[in-house]
Write a protein that holds these residues in place. Structure first.
Motif, PDB file in Angstrom:
ATOM      1  N   LEU A 181       0.825  -1.215   0.000  1.00 40.41           N
ATOM      2  CA  LEU A 181       0.000   0.000   0.000  1.00 40.41           C
ATOM      3  C   LEU A 181       0.851   1.254   0.000  1.00 40.41           C
ATOM      4  CD1 LEU A 181      -1.609  -2.226   2.185  1.00 40.41           C
ATOM      5  CD2 LEU A 181      -3.377  -0.696   1.327  1.00 40.41           C
ATOM      6  N   ASP A 182       0.239   2.367  -0.399  1.00 31.21           N
ATOM      7  CA  ASP A 182       0.944   3.619  -0.643  1.00 31.21           C
ATOM      8  C   ASP A 182       0.792   4.603   0.508  1.00 31.21           C
ATOM      9  OD1 ASP A 182       1.971   3.024  -3.236  1.00 31.21           O
ATOM     10  OD2 ASP A 182      -0.013   3.360  -4.101  1.00 31.21           O
ATOM     11  N   PHE A 183       1.525   5.729   0.395  1.00 28.33           N
ATOM     12  CA  PHE A 183       1.481   6.824   1.363  1.00 28.33           C
ATOM     13  C   PHE A 183       1.631   8.143   0.612  1.00 28.33           C
ATOM     14  CE2 PHE A 183       5.527   4.497   1.320  1.00 28.33           C
ATOM     15  CZ  PHE A 183       6.389   5.432   0.772  1.00 28.33           C
ATOM     16  N   ASP A 184       1.156   9.232   1.230  1.00 27.15           N
ATOM     17  CA  ASP A 184       1.182  10.511   0.509  1.00 27.15           C
ATOM     18  C   ASP A 184       2.174  11.517   1.078  1.00 27.15           C
ATOM     19  OD1 ASP A 184      -0.070  11.527   2.787  1.00 27.15           O
ATOM     20  OD2 ASP A 184      -1.966  11.991   1.792  1.00 27.15           O
ATOM     21  N   SER A 185       2.936  11.137   2.080  1.00 20.28           N
ATOM     22  CA  SER A 185       3.950  12.010   2.667  1.00 20.28           C
ATOM     23  C   SER A 185       4.824  11.160   3.578  1.00 20.28           C
ATOM     24  CB  SER A 185       3.304  13.136   3.483  1.00 20.28           C
ATOM     25  OG  SER A 185       2.645  12.596   4.627  1.00 20.28           O
ATOM     26  N   GLU A 186       5.916  11.729   4.021  1.00 19.90           N
ATOM     27  CA  GLU A 186       6.761  10.995   4.969  1.00 19.90           C
ATOM     28  C   GLU A 186       6.016  10.782   6.281  1.00 19.90           C
ATOM     29  OE1 GLU A 186      11.416  10.924   6.314  1.00 19.90           O
ATOM     30  OE2 GLU A 186      10.472  12.898   6.088  1.00 19.90           O
ATOM     31  N   ALA A 187       5.290  11.782   6.733  1.00 18.15           N
ATOM     32  CA  ALA A 187       4.530  11.638   7.983  1.00 18.15           C
ATOM     33  C   ALA A 187       3.470  10.551   7.853  1.00 18.15           C
ATOM     34  CB  ALA A 187       3.885  12.964   8.360  1.00 18.15           C
ATOM     35  N   ASP A 188       2.817  10.472   6.705  1.00 17.83           N
ATOM     36  CA  ASP A 188       1.822   9.438   6.465  1.00 17.83           C
ATOM     37  C   ASP A 188       2.482   8.058   6.468  1.00 17.83           C
ATOM     38  OD1 ASP A 188      -0.841   8.538   5.774  1.00 17.83           O
ATOM     39  OD2 ASP A 188      -0.150   8.297   3.702  1.00 17.83           O
ATOM     40  N   MET A 189       3.647   7.953   5.839  1.00 19.95           N
ATOM     41  CA  MET A 189       4.384   6.684   5.850  1.00 19.95           C
ATOM     42  C   MET A 189       4.704   6.263   7.280  1.00 19.95           C
ATOM     43  SD  MET A 189       7.615   5.321   6.446  1.00 19.95           S
ATOM     44  CE  MET A 189       8.789   6.665   6.246  1.00 19.95           C
ATOM     45  N   VAL A 190       5.163   7.214   8.097  1.00 20.60           N
ATOM     46  CA  VAL A 190       5.558   6.894   9.469  1.00 20.60           C
ATOM     47  C   VAL A 190       4.361   6.366  10.260  1.00 20.60           C
ATOM     48  CG1 VAL A 190       6.368   7.877  11.650  1.00 20.60           C
ATOM     49  CG2 VAL A 190       7.521   8.469   9.496  1.00 20.60           C
ATOM     50  N   LEU A 191       3.215   7.047  10.161  1.00 15.78           N
ATOM     51  CA  LEU A 191       2.036   6.607  10.908  1.00 15.78           C
ATOM     52  C   LEU A 191       1.585   5.227  10.431  1.00 15.78           C
ATOM     53  CD1 LEU A 191      -0.202   7.035  12.953  1.00 15.78           C
ATOM     54  CD2 LEU A 191      -1.466   8.348  11.218  1.00 15.78           C
ATOM     55  N   LYS A 192       1.578   5.010   9.134  1.00 17.31           N
ATOM     56  CA  LYS A 192       1.173   3.711   8.605  1.00 17.31           C
ATOM     57  C   LYS A 192       2.168   2.618   8.987  1.00 17.31           C
ATOM     58  CE  LYS A 192      -1.607   5.487   4.778  1.00 17.31           C
ATOM     59  NZ  LYS A 192      -1.651   5.883   3.355  1.00 17.31           N
ATOM     60  N   PHE A 193       3.450   2.937   8.951  1.00 23.72           N
ATOM     61  CA  PHE A 193       4.464   1.954   9.319  1.00 23.72           C
ATOM     62  C   PHE A 193       4.285   1.560  10.787  1.00 23.72           C
ATOM     63  CE2 PHE A 193       9.009   0.910   7.752  1.00 23.72           C
ATOM     64  CZ  PHE A 193       8.978  -0.328   8.377  1.00 23.72           C
ATOM     65  N   ARG A 194       4.162   2.540  11.664  1.00 21.76           N
ATOM     66  CA  ARG A 194       4.027   2.240  13.092  1.00 21.76           C
ATOM     67  C   ARG A 194       2.753   1.444  13.384  1.00 21.76           C
ATOM     68  NH1 ARG A 194       5.923   8.286  15.202  1.00 21.76           N
ATOM     69  NH2 ARG A 194       8.185   7.816  15.193  1.00 21.76           N
ATOM     70  N   THR A 195       1.659   1.870  12.792  1.00 14.50           N
ATOM     71  CA  THR A 195       0.384   1.195  13.050  1.00 14.50           C
ATOM     72  C   THR A 195       0.413  -0.244  12.550  1.00 14.50           C
ATOM     73  OG1 THR A 195      -0.777   3.314  12.846  1.00 14.50           O
ATOM     74  CG2 THR A 195      -2.111   1.313  12.666  1.00 14.50           C
ATOM     75  N   SER A 196       0.871  -0.434  11.330  1.00  9.39           N
ATOM     76  CA  SER A 196       0.847  -1.777  10.746  1.00  9.39           C
ATOM     77  C   SER A 196       1.875  -2.688  11.386  1.00  9.39           C
ATOM     78  CB  SER A 196       1.061  -1.711   9.233  1.00  9.39           C
ATOM     79  OG  SER A 196       2.284  -1.079   8.904  1.00  9.39           O
ATOM     80  N   LEU A 197       3.016  -2.141  11.793  1.00  5.48           N
ATOM     81  CA  LEU A 197       4.020  -2.973  12.449  1.00  5.48           C
ATOM     82  C   LEU A 197       3.507  -3.459  13.807  1.00  5.48           C
ATOM     83  CD1 LEU A 197       6.884  -4.072  12.098  1.00  5.48           C
ATOM     84  CD2 LEU A 197       7.756  -1.968  13.156  1.00  5.48           C
ATOM     85  N   ALA A 198       2.899  -2.570  14.572  1.00  5.26           N
ATOM     86  CA  ALA A 198       2.349  -2.960  15.874  1.00  5.26           C
ATOM     87  C   ALA A 198       1.229  -3.986  15.716  1.00  5.26           C
ATOM     88  CB  ALA A 198       1.844  -1.736  16.622  1.00  5.26           C
ATOM     89  N   LEU A 199       0.392  -3.822  14.687  1.00  3.11           N
ATOM     90  CA  LEU A 199      -0.768  -4.695  14.510  1.00  3.11           C
ATOM     91  C   LEU A 199      -0.467  -5.934  13.662  1.00  3.11           C
ATOM     92  CD1 LEU A 199      -3.605  -2.057  13.974  1.00  3.11           C
ATOM     93  CD2 LEU A 199      -3.186  -3.441  16.017  1.00  3.11           C
ATOM     94  N   GLN A 200       0.743  -6.043  13.147  1.00  6.83           N
ATOM     95  CA  GLN A 200       1.051  -7.193  12.294  1.00  6.83           C
ATOM     96  C   GLN A 200       0.840  -8.528  13.017  1.00  6.83           C
ATOM     97  OE1 GLN A 200       1.423  -7.775   8.381  1.00  6.83           O
ATOM     98  NE2 GLN A 200       1.623  -5.788   9.371  1.00  6.83           N
ATOM     99  N   PRO A 201       1.179  -8.664  14.304  1.00  5.83           N
ATOM    100  CA  PRO A 201       0.885  -9.942  14.975  1.00  5.83           C
ATOM    101  C   PRO A 201      -0.612 -10.247  15.071  1.00  5.83           C
ATOM    102  CG  PRO A 201       2.575  -8.721  16.182  1.00  5.83           C
ATOM    103  CD  PRO A 201       2.013  -7.783  15.153  1.00  5.83           C
ATOM    104  N   ILE A 202      -1.447  -9.233  15.068  1.00  9.47           N
ATOM    105  CA  ILE A 202      -2.901  -9.479  15.063  1.00  9.47           C
ATOM    106  C   ILE A 202      -3.296 -10.114  13.735  1.00  9.47           C
ATOM    107  CG2 ILE A 202      -5.168  -8.481  15.488  1.00  9.47           C
ATOM    108  CD1 ILE A 202      -3.148  -8.188  17.824  1.00  9.47           C
TER     109      ILE A 202
END
Length: 452
Positions: A181-202
């Motif tokens: 999936l894509d992102f529209d800014s560095e800040a957007d990438m960071v939030l998506k990376f953190r959220t998905s990394l934390a939730l990946q075990p779910i």
């Protein structure tokens, strides 16, 4: 004209070029599956009348073009106006991987997946093969599995035992589903990376589908996910630094620079650079290629040899799910698109996990491999978090349809995940119920009951 030597800034820019406006966001899906001989159930060799090469050659009738390495067909490609749109590649043990095109919605992804599986089945039926979607090979030992003729895999097979005990299992005996999936800014990438990394075990718990090894239950619900806990600590895991202040493209580049290399490719030849530093390569001090500077292709290749639970390239790759049936190949990108591509849903998903600490991340990653939805994190059951996560994604998909100007509702692709989360019973536990019941302890039944 010779290509200018790369700098660290060039590497950062290569990642930042992934930034796209929302109207250009796309969704990609990838999945792997095990081939097997329908008579013997063994994994197919590369050569032979019902080997992997015959399978690849048979698929060319559907418009796929062969990709050669050392005279061997090692992949297939589809192109549109000289642009690569999709590929079929071989994992080390002959696992078949479809890397789909970047598409606008889940309907297109599910159609692409269905078309691919239909093509695969048509060819496989003619040569006596079948394909199976699981996270870990249910029957065969490492030494029973033929190795594909790709140069990079020779280097990896020699290196893996030096850095972990399960790396060869990762190469030969695992299959996964991924979403990009894509992102529209560095800040957007960071939030998506953190959220998905934390939730990946779910996601790992929801998709857990690998409870058998060498014909018997293995004590895991996701043996595939467990393999990644002892493959190579330099290039796997939960990336603690992603949650630290200041994380962005530069910090990920530094992580990649300091992750040991596997190889550099020159022409058709793979140069063994295992354990060496890309940072040294930038400074023309790579022992394997003294005096040479890396190319953009070298950097792109190196990024593919990093295997964290979420991987950054010019998009984000979700890497936490076991292989499974067509329905779950469609469900994984639906889950993450519902979260990533609707701002309120992304914020709600971050709220689920923003207070988890590094110890929570690491403990959860290991616990879900055995406990699935019965694991706990920060005082909550994984089942409860999974229910919330799927509900958030469902709302996100509803909002996507509402504001997209005509997109057909994608929420139906989440129905199987809703059932799993509501019941608390993972796909792996369903398989174990069959093993202990109708199958009467015969794992071979999985090939008859769950093949594509």
């Amino acid at each position: 004209m010779a290509e200018a030597p790369l700098s660290r800034n060039d590497l950062v820019e290569a990642l930042s070029r992934g930034i796209k406006p929302r109207d250009q966001w796309r969704i990609g899906a990838e999945h792997e599956k095990f081939g097997f001989d329908r008579q013997t159930l063994r994994r197919p060799a590369y050569e032979g009348d019902n080997g992997i090469r015959a399978m690849l050659s048979g698929l060319t009738r559907f418009g796929w073009a062969e990709v050669l390495e050392g005279g061997h067909v090692i992949a297939l490609e589809r192109r549109n106006a000289e642009r690569l749109t999709a590929s079929i590649s071989l994992e080390p043990g002959g696992q078949f991987e479809l890397s789909g095109a970047p598409l606008k919605d889940i309907h297109d992804i599910c159609s692409e997946t269905g078309q691919h599986l239909m093509e695969v089945k048509q060819v496989a039926d003619q040569i006596g093969l079948g394909f199976l979607g699981l996270g870990f090979d249910p029957m065969w030992r490492r030494e029973d599995i033929p190795v594909m003729p790709k140069g990079r895999y020779d280097i990896m097979r020699a290196y893996m035992p030096k850095v972990g005990s399960l790396g060869l299992d990762m190469m030969l005996r695992t299959c996964t589903i991924q979403a990009n999936l894509d992102f529209d800014s560095e800040a957007d990438m960071v939030l998506k990376f953190r959220t998905s990394l934390a939730l990946q075990p779910i996601a790992t718990a929801l998709f857990a589908n690998s409870p058998f090894t060498e014909g018997r239950p293995n004590g895991f619900l996701s043996a595939r996910a467990n393999v990644w806990t002892d493959t190579d600590p330099d290039r796997t895991g939960m990336l603690d630094f992603v949650f630290q202040d200041g994380f962005g493209f530069e910090r990920y580049v530094d992580y990649a620079l300091d992750t040991p290399m596997y190889f550099a490719k020159r022409g058709e030849r793979y140069i063994d650079a295992s354990g060496q530093s890309f940072r040294d390569f930038l400074e023309r001090r790579l022992p394997a290629l003294p005096g040479e500077a890396p190319t953009k292709k070298d950097w792109a290749d190196h990024l593919t040899t990093l295997f964290p639970e979420v991987r950054l390239k010019s998009y984000l790759e979700m890497r936490g799910a076991d292989g499974g049936p067509w329905s779950r190949i469609c469900a994984l990108p639906a889950l993450w698109a519902g979260i990533f591509y609707d701002a309120p849903s992304l914020a709600a998903a971050w709220d689920l996990c923003k207070d988890w600490d590094i110890a929570d991340h690491e403990r959860l990653r290991r616990d879900v491999t055995r406990l699935g939805l019965k694991a706990e994190v920060a005082g909550r059951s994984v089942q409860d978090v999974a229910r919330d996560m799927v509900a958030i994604a469902k709302q996100g998909l509803k909002n996507r349809a509402r504001f997209s100007g005509g997109m057909v509702d994608e929420r139906g692709y989440l129905s199987e995940l809703e059932d799993i989360a509501d019941s608390g019973v993972t796909p792996a536990e369903r398989l174990l119920e069959l093993y202990n019941g109708a199958w009467q302890g015969d794992v071979k039944r999985v090939y008859a009951d769950f093949a594509y």
